[in-house]
Scaffold this motif. Structure first.
Motif, PDB file in Angstrom:
ATOM      1  N   LEU A  15       0.842  -1.190   0.000  1.00  0.00           N
ATOM      2  CA  LEU A  15       0.000   0.000   0.000  1.00  0.00           C
ATOM      3  C   LEU A  15       0.878   1.240   0.000  1.00  0.00           C
ATOM      4  O   LEU A  15       1.679   1.442   0.901  1.00  0.00           O
ATOM      5  CB  LEU A  15      -0.931   0.016   1.216  1.00  0.00           C
ATOM      6  CG  LEU A  15      -1.912  -1.144   1.306  1.00  0.00           C
ATOM      7  CD1 LEU A  15      -2.726  -1.038   2.584  1.00  0.00           C
ATOM      8  CD2 LEU A  15      -2.820  -1.173   0.088  1.00  0.00           C
ATOM      9  N   VAL A  38      -0.732  -0.817  -4.603  1.00  0.00           N
ATOM     10  CA  VAL A  38      -1.938  -0.002  -4.634  1.00  0.00           C
ATOM     11  C   VAL A  38      -1.562   1.369  -4.089  1.00  0.00           C
ATOM     12  O   VAL A  38      -1.155   1.497  -2.931  1.00  0.00           O
ATOM     13  CB  VAL A  38      -3.064  -0.622  -3.771  1.00  0.00           C
ATOM     14  CG1 VAL A  38      -4.296   0.268  -3.785  1.00  0.00           C
ATOM     15  CG2 VAL A  38      -3.397  -2.023  -4.250  1.00  0.00           C
ATOM     16  N   SER A  80      -6.796   3.989  -3.977  1.00  0.00           N
ATOM     17  CA  SER A  80      -6.491   4.207  -2.561  1.00  0.00           C
ATOM     18  C   SER A  80      -7.179   3.106  -1.748  1.00  0.00           C
ATOM     19  O   SER A  80      -8.113   2.472  -2.211  1.00  0.00           O
ATOM     20  CB  SER A  80      -6.944   5.584  -2.105  1.00  0.00           C
ATOM     21  OG  SER A  80      -8.317   5.726  -2.290  1.00  0.00           O
ATOM     22  N   CYS A  81      -6.692   2.901  -0.551  1.00  0.00           N
ATOM     23  CA  CYS A  81      -7.228   1.867   0.327  1.00  0.00           C
ATOM     24  C   CYS A  81      -7.852   2.531   1.543  1.00  0.00           C
ATOM     25  O   CYS A  81      -7.189   3.314   2.232  1.00  0.00           O
ATOM     26  CB  CYS A  81      -6.101   0.926   0.744  1.00  0.00           C
ATOM     27  SG  CYS A  81      -6.638  -0.357   1.878  1.00  0.00           S
ATOM     28  N   ASP A  82      -9.115   2.231   1.802  1.00  0.00           N
ATOM     29  CA  ASP A  82      -9.814   2.812   2.951  1.00  0.00           C
ATOM     30  C   ASP A  82      -9.805   1.877   4.148  1.00  0.00           C
ATOM     31  O   ASP A  82      -9.698   2.305   5.291  1.00  0.00           O
ATOM     32  CB  ASP A  82     -11.259   3.150   2.581  1.00  0.00           C
ATOM     33  CG  ASP A  82     -11.346   4.210   1.508  1.00  0.00           C
ATOM     34  OD1 ASP A  82     -10.480   5.114   1.489  1.00  0.00           O
ATOM     35  OD2 ASP A  82     -12.259   4.135   0.678  1.00  0.00           O
ATOM     36  N   ILE A  84      -8.867  -2.464   5.508  1.00  0.00           N
ATOM     37  CA  ILE A  84      -8.245  -3.767   5.242  1.00  0.00           C
ATOM     38  C   ILE A  84      -9.030  -4.810   6.018  1.00  0.00           C
ATOM     39  O   ILE A  84      -9.182  -4.708   7.232  1.00  0.00           O
ATOM     40  CB  ILE A  84      -6.780  -3.780   5.685  1.00  0.00           C
ATOM     41  CG1 ILE A  84      -5.984  -2.741   4.908  1.00  0.00           C
ATOM     42  CG2 ILE A  84      -6.182  -5.171   5.501  1.00  0.00           C
ATOM     43  CD1 ILE A  84      -4.558  -2.588   5.379  1.00  0.00           C
TER      44      ILE A  84
END
Length: 89
Positions: A15, A38, A80-82, A84
């Motif tokens: 990430l 990502v 984007s990663c919000d 997990i």
């Protein structure tokens, strides 16, 4: 593991594309891991040298390295990663 026995490589999700990610991407063994990056940015910026670009000592383009050039065997996803989900991986 069962995945390795089946001939599938474990997937490593990275990430971001900052210092740590960029260092890892450049040296990771892509024969052992299937790497997916990502990041909302598709490049790495060498930030300590940014002031030098303002005075003309260094060209700005020499401080940027696209993620895809860092390691052509790494899959890049501009996102984007919000959250997990550790339960479902």
């Amino acid at each position: 593991t069962a995945e390795r026995a089946a001939g599938r490589k474990p997937v490593l999700v990275v990430l971001g594309s900052g210092w740590g990610a960029h260092s890892l991407i450049k040296v990771i063994d892509t024969d052992t891991y299937d790497v997916v990056v990502v990041s909302p940015r598709n490049h790495f910026v060498f930030t300590p040298m940014l002031p030098s670009t303002a005075v003309g000592t260094v060209e700005f383009r020499s401080l940027l390295e696209p993620v895809r050039i860092s390691n052509p065997y790494v899959t890049y996803c501009e996102a984007s990663c919000d959250t997990i989900d550790l339960e479902r991986k």
